[in-house]
Scaffold this active site. Structure first.
Site, mmCIF file in Angstrom:
data_model
loop_
_atom_site.group_PDB
_atom_site.id
_atom_site.type_symbol
_atom_site.label_atom_id
_atom_site.label_comp_id
_atom_site.label_asym_id
_atom_site.label_seq_id
_atom_site.Cartn_x
_atom_site.Cartn_y
_atom_site.Cartn_z
ATOM 1 N N ASP A 1 -47.836 22.223 -5.886
ATOM 2 C CA ASP A 1 -46.717 23.105 -5.556
ATOM 3 C C ASP A 1 -47.278 24.516 -5.486
ATOM 4 O OD1 ASP A 1 -44.229 24.313 -5.241
ATOM 5 O OD2 ASP A 1 -43.278 23.000 -6.706
ATOM 6 N N ASP B 1 -43.617 26.505 -1.623
ATOM 7 C CA ASP B 1 -42.389 27.072 -2.160
ATOM 8 C C ASP B 1 -41.953 28.295 -1.351
ATOM 9 O OD1 ASP B 1 -40.504 27.353 -4.633
ATOM 10 O OD2 ASP B 1 -41.394 29.344 -4.409
ATOM 11 N N GLU C 1 -40.396 24.380 1.658
ATOM 12 C CA GLU C 1 -39.048 24.673 1.182
ATOM 13 C C GLU C 1 -38.428 25.668 2.152
ATOM 14 O OE1 GLU C 1 -36.810 26.093 -2.910
ATOM 15 O OE2 GLU C 1 -38.662 27.101 -2.312
ATOM 16 N N HIS D 1 -36.137 20.103 -9.351
ATOM 17 C CA HIS D 1 -36.140 21.020 -10.491
ATOM 18 C C HIS D 1 -35.142 22.160 -10.342
ATOM 19 C CE1 HIS D 1 -38.671 22.792 -7.440
ATOM 20 N NE2 HIS D 1 -38.602 23.952 -8.057
ATOM 21 N N ASP D 2 -34.619 22.377 -9.136
ATOM 22 C CA ASP D 2 -33.675 23.465 -8.890
ATOM 23 C C ASP D 2 -32.237 22.981 -8.765
ATOM 24 O OD1 ASP D 2 -35.487 25.561 -8.916
ATOM 25 O OD2 ASP D 2 -35.920 25.421 -6.780
#
Length: 567
Positions: free
Chosen positions: A98, A199, A256, A331-332
Site C-alpha cells: 500500500d 492510496d 484509490e 480499513h476505511d
C-alpha cells in the site's frame, strides 16, 4: 477475455496494526502476519495486500510516511519484511504494498527541509502559498474536516494537506519529486513485491491556480472535490510512471480513485491506457451517505435498487474494456455485515450472502481481514476508546457546533473507520488472541462468539463458506470471465444476475433482506433440472419448485447451467 493472473486472484487485505501482535506490545506487526500465513493459505487467497508498514509517526495509522524505504519500528525491521516476502512466495502467495504518493508525513526529511525556509532547495517538494485576506489561500475543505491549508509560522505561508495537517501534499508539478518517487517505487519492485495499491492517487493533481470553489452557502470551507480529484493531468503522470517503471515488472496495480463513474474509470484501467489494472470505486460506499467525503456521517437509508444500478453500470461498462475491483469493506469503511447485512439476527447467513455477491461478480474480489469471520461494527460508549483521526476530528467539530453527544456517537457507531480497525479476533481468550499485552484499541466485545479458532473448526462457518467460494472461482472460468447480466432490475429485495461464458451460464440469486420473497425462474433457465447448485448458504429444501423459489432470509444460491451454443 485477455487472461491475467491478477484477474484470477483473490486478494486479502491486512491492516497490520490490528492483525496479529507477535511481541506482546499491543500492536500488530510483521512477525504476527508471518505467524498467520498458514491460516491465509488454508483460506485460499492468492494476494496479500498489506496496508502501509513504512516508517511513520502514525498520526493516520501509517498513511503518513516519514521514510518510504524503512519499516515502522512497531512493525519490525526490514529483515522481518524480507522474511515475510520470502515466506509468502514459498506458499505461492503474492504481496501487494500500500503506497501513498499523494502526501507524506510532516516528519519526512523532505518536508522538514521544505518548511525550514522559503529558499530551501526542497521548498517546492510541497505546495506552499501565501494567505488571502488574512486567511487561507482558498476555501477548500479537507477530507478530515476544516481547511486544507495549515499556516506555518516559520515562514508565514500555508501548506496544503487534503487529509490531516500532519500529511502535507507532495508537489507533483516538480520533476525532482517525480524522479524521487519513481526511484522509490522501483526500489520496492527490485525487492520482489508483486504490486501496489496506490492510496489517494486520484488527488495528485490540483486545479491550476488553486481557485476558490463555488460557495453558495457562504460556509468557511467547501467540499471542493472537483478541484483535486481525477483531473486530466493525473493520467499523464500515471502513464509516465507506468512507462518508466511499472511496465518492466509482472505486477498488479490498483488505484484509490474516489469520485468517478465507470466511464471515467476506463481512463485509468482501459485496455491500452498504460496506467492501472483496476481502481477502487466508491459509488456504492456512498449509498448510505447524504453526500460523499465528509458528508458520510449524515446517514441515510440505502436502497437495493440503487446498489443494483451502480454495480451493474460498473460490470457492464468495464466488461472486455477494463477490470473491476470488488469489495464491500476495507480499513476505511464500516464492517460489511453490519452495513449491508444483519449483524443481530442473521449475521451468518447475511455474511455468506454478501460474500457470494462479491465473489460471483466479474472482477477481482477483495476480502478485508475478519470479513471471512463475519466480524461486526463496534460501539464504544466513550470517544476516549476511539483512535481514528477522522473520527476524533468529527467529534470535536460537532461538539463545538453544539450537536448533542448522543447524536454524534450514534453516527460514529455507524460510520467510524475504527469499526474495521478493532483487533482481528483469533480465539475466545482475553484480547481475542491478538496480543498478550494491552491492545492499541479495544477488542470488540463479541470476540468470545466470533473468532477464527471456532470458525476453522466449524464446517458450516462463514470461513469455510469463503473457502468454497474461492475454490469455485479457481475451478470455473465463467466465475472469473463470464459476462454479467442483471435480472429483476426493480425488485426491492432480490438481487439476481447471470454470468455467461461460451457454453456456461451462472445464475446468482441473492435475498438482501429478512423477508421471504419468491424468485421466479426465467424461461431461459427452464427446465430447472439442468441447473447444478454450486453453493448456497442454506441446506436445499427437498422437492422444492425452482420455478417458484421461496427464498429464506438473506438466502444466496448459485447455479451453473451448460447451454447449447445453438440456443
Amino acid at each position: 477475455m485477455n487472461p491475467k493472473w491478477w484477474k484470477e486472484s483473490v486478494v486479502y487485505q491486512i491492516y497490520p496494526i490490528s492483525f496479529m501482535d507477535a511481541n506482546g506490545d499491543g500492536i500488530g506487526d510483521l512477525r504476527g502476519i508471518l505467524s498467520k500465513l498458514d491460516y491465509l493459505q488454508d483460506l485460499g487467497v492468492d494476494v496479500i495486500w498489506v496496508c502501509p508498514i513504512y516508517k511513520s509517526p502514525n498520526h493516520d495509522n501509517g498513511y503518513d510516511i516519514s521514510d518510504y524505504c524503512d519499516i515502522m519500528k512497531e512493525f519490525g525491521t526490514m529483515d522481518d519484511f524480507d522474511l515475510l516476502l520470502r515466506e509468502m512466495h514459498s506458499r505461492g502467495m503474492k504481496l501487494m504494498m500500500d503506497l501513498v504518493l499523494n502526501h507524506t508525513s510532516h516528519e519526512h526529511p523532505w518536508f522538514v527541509e521544505s518548511r525550514s525556509s522559503k529558499d530551501n532547495p526542497k521548498r517546492d517538494y510541497y505546495i506552499w502559498r501565501q494567505g488571502k485576506k488574512g486567511g487561507p489561500p482558498n476555501n477548500w475543505e479537507s477530507y478530515f474536516s476544516g481547511s486544507v491549508w495549515e499556516l506555518d509560522p516559520r515562514t508565514d505561508e500555508y501548506y496544503l494537506h487534503l487529509y490531516s495537517r500532519f500529511q502535507p501534499d507532495l508537489n507533483w508539478e516538480n520533476p525532482a519529486v517525480i524522479d524521487k518517487l519513481h526511484e522509490m517505487v522501483e526500489w520496492w519492485l527490485k525487492k520482489g513485491v508483486d504490486g501496489f495499491r496506490f492510496d489517494a492517487i486520484a488527488h495528485i493533481v490540483k486545479a491550476e491556480g488553486y481557485p476558490d470553489a463555488l460557495n453558495p452557502g457562504g460556509t468557511p470551507t467547501v467540499r471542493a472535490y472537483d478541484m483535486f480529484s481525477n483531473l486530466e493531468h493525473v493520467h499523464t503522470l500515471l502513464q509516465n510512471l507506468h512507462d518508466k517503471v511499472l511496465y518492466y515488472y509482472d505486477i498488479m496495480t490498483v488505484g484509490e480513485t474516489s469520485g468517478l463513474g465507470p466511464e471515467q474509470a476506463l481512463d485509468y484501467v482501459g485496455d491500452g491506457r498504460r496506467e492501472l489494472n483496476m481502481t477502487f470505486q466508491f459509488e456504492h460506499m456512498n449509498l448510505d451517505a447524504a453526500s460523499p467525503g465528509s458528508g458520510k456521517w449524515d446517514v441515510v437509508p440505502w436502497k437495493l435498487t440503487d446498489l443494483k444500478r451502480i454495480i451493474s453500470d460498473w460490470q457492464t461498462v468495464l466488461h472486455n474494456r477494463g477490470w473491476n475491483a470488488n469489495y464491500l469493506c476495507n480499513h476505511d469503511q464500516p464492517r460489511s455485515v453490519s452495513r449491508f447485512g444483519n449483524d443481530l439476527f442473521y449475521r451468518i447467513p447475511s455474511a455468506k450472502m454478501l460474500a457470494t455477491f462479491i465473489h460471483m461478480l466479474e472482477g477481482t474480489p477483495y476480502i478485508y481481514q475478519g470479513e471471512e469471520l463475519g466480524m461486526t461494527n463496534v460501539a464504544f460508549e466513550s470517544i476516549d476508546d476511539y483512535r481514528d483521526v477522522e473520527t476524533l476530528n468529527y467529534y470535536e467539530e460537532k461538539r463545538k457546533n453544539g450537536i448533542p453527544e448522543a447524536d454524534i456517537m450514534a453516527a460514529i457507531h455507524i460510520k467510524s473507520r475504527d469499526n474495521a480497525r478493532t483487533p482481528m479476533q483469533w480465539d475466545d481468550s482475553d484480547e481475542a488472541g491478538f496480543t498478550t499485552g494491552v491492545p492499541w484499541i479495544r477488542v470488540n466485545s463479541n470476540s468470545r462468539e466470533i473468532n477464527a479458532a471456532s470458525s476453522v473448526k466449524d464446517p458450516d462457518s462463514i470461513f469455510h463458506y469463503y473457502k468454497k467460494l474461492i475454490q469455485l472461482r479457481k475451478k470455473h472460468q465463467v466465475i472469473v470471465y463470464g459476462e454479467y447480466g442483471l435480472l429483476l432490475e426493480e425488485h426491492p429485495e432480490i438481487y439476481a444476475y447471470t454470468r455467461t461464458l461460451e457454453d456456461q451460464r451462472l445464475l446468482v440469486i441473492l435475498n438482501f433482506y429478512e423477508n421471504e420473497p419468491v424468485f421466479e425462474l426465467p424461461e431461459e433457465f427452464q427446465p430447472a433440472g439442468k441447473l447444478e447448485l454450486l453453493i448456497s448458504n442454506y441446506p436445499p429444501v427437498k422437492e422444492e419448485d425452482l420455478r417458484q423459489l421461496k427464498l429464506r432470509p438473506y438466502e444466496a444460491r448459485v447455479y451453473l447451467q451448460h447451454i447449447s451454443t445453438s440456443s
